[in-house]
Scaffold this motif. Structure first.
Motif, PDB file in Angstrom:
ATOM      1  N   GLU A 179      -5.288  -7.446   5.070  1.00 44.67           N
ATOM      2  CA  GLU A 179      -6.492  -7.780   4.297  1.00 44.67           C
ATOM      3  C   GLU A 179      -6.192  -7.842   2.798  1.00 44.67           C
ATOM      4  OE1 GLU A 179      -9.731  -8.574   5.181  1.00 44.67           O
ATOM      5  OE2 GLU A 179      -8.908  -8.737   7.199  1.00 44.67           O
ATOM      6  N   VAL A 180      -5.409  -6.909   2.306  1.00 43.78           N
ATOM      7  CA  VAL A 180      -5.063  -6.888   0.882  1.00 43.78           C
ATOM      8  C   VAL A 180      -4.252  -8.134   0.527  1.00 43.78           C
ATOM      9  CG1 VAL A 180      -3.698  -5.694  -0.894  1.00 43.78           C
ATOM     10  CG2 VAL A 180      -5.190  -4.385   0.628  1.00 43.78           C
ATOM     11  N   LYS A 181      -3.287  -8.478   1.357  1.00 48.46           N
ATOM     12  CA  LYS A 181      -2.467  -9.671   1.098  1.00 48.46           C
ATOM     13  C   LYS A 181      -3.332 -10.926   1.089  1.00 48.46           C
ATOM     14  CE  LYS A 181       1.885  -7.790   2.716  1.00 48.46           C
ATOM     15  NZ  LYS A 181       2.934  -7.809   3.741  1.00 48.46           N
ATOM     16  N   LEU A 204      -5.110  -3.104   7.115  1.00 51.00           N
ATOM     17  CA  LEU A 204      -5.488  -3.028   5.700  1.00 51.00           C
ATOM     18  C   LEU A 204      -4.503  -3.813   4.839  1.00 51.00           C
ATOM     19  CD1 LEU A 204      -7.422  -1.902   3.585  1.00 51.00           C
ATOM     20  CD2 LEU A 204      -6.021   0.174   3.524  1.00 51.00           C
ATOM     21  N   GLU A 205      -3.232  -3.688   5.151  1.00 53.66           N
ATOM     22  CA  GLU A 205      -2.185  -4.430   4.427  1.00 53.66           C
ATOM     23  C   GLU A 205      -2.439  -5.940   4.531  1.00 53.66           C
ATOM     24  OE1 GLU A 205       1.535  -4.529   2.309  1.00 53.66           O
ATOM     25  OE2 GLU A 205       0.663  -2.711   3.120  1.00 53.66           O
ATOM     26  N   LEU A 246      -6.517 -11.129   0.389  1.00 51.35           N
ATOM     27  CA  LEU A 246      -7.352 -11.074  -0.811  1.00 51.35           C
ATOM     28  C   LEU A 246      -6.567 -11.517  -2.042  1.00 51.35           C
ATOM     29  CD1 LEU A 246     -10.137 -10.213  -1.930  1.00 51.35           C
ATOM     30  CD2 LEU A 246      -9.171  -7.947  -2.258  1.00 51.35           C
ATOM     31  N   VAL A 247      -5.333 -11.071  -2.164  1.00 58.10           N
ATOM     32  CA  VAL A 247      -4.492 -11.450  -3.301  1.00 58.10           C
ATOM     33  C   VAL A 247      -4.198 -12.951  -3.261  1.00 58.10           C
ATOM     34  CG1 VAL A 247      -2.227 -11.163  -4.377  1.00 58.10           C
ATOM     35  CG2 VAL A 247      -3.499  -9.153  -3.615  1.00 58.10           C
ATOM     36  N   LEU A 262       0.821  -1.204   0.000  1.00 58.09           N
ATOM     37  CA  LEU A 262       0.000   0.000   0.000  1.00 58.09           C
ATOM     38  C   LEU A 262       0.855   1.254   0.000  1.00 58.09           C
ATOM     39  CD1 LEU A 262      -2.516  -1.010   2.794  1.00 58.09           C
ATOM     40  CD2 LEU A 262      -2.853  -1.184   0.340  1.00 58.09           C
ATOM     41  N   VAL A 286     -11.222 -11.998  -7.761  1.00 60.51           N
ATOM     42  CA  VAL A 286     -11.434 -11.267  -6.514  1.00 60.51           C
ATOM     43  C   VAL A 286     -12.809 -11.631  -6.031  1.00 60.51           C
ATOM     44  CG1 VAL A 286     -11.621  -9.017  -5.402  1.00 60.51           C
ATOM     45  CG2 VAL A 286      -9.990  -9.363  -7.248  1.00 60.51           C
TER      46      VAL A 286
END
Length: 59
Positions: free
Chosen positions: A34-36, A31-32, A38-39, A5, A59
């Motif tokens: 959650e993004v990881k 947030l970081e 999700l990826v 991010l 996604v």
């Protein structure tokens, strides 16, 4: 692992939603994560389809 991010962009977006809102350092960490996650899920979905390219549908 490198950060995914750009904190200044996250903060800028938050300010566009609510100019008085502030962002704590812990928010960026959460947030970081959650993004990881999700990826990682998207990669697994693509692999299940036999794909080597991620698409929006993963996604």
């Amino acid at each position: 692992m490198a950060e995914m991010l750009v904190k200044s962009k996250v903060k800028e977006f938050v300010k566009s939603v609510d100019p008085e809102m502030r962002v704590s350092p812990e928010f960026y960490d959460a947030l970081e994560a959650e993004v990881k996650a999700l990826v990682e899920k998207a990669v697994k979905r693509a692999q299940t389809e036999g794909r080597k390219t991620l698409y929006a549908r993963h996604v």
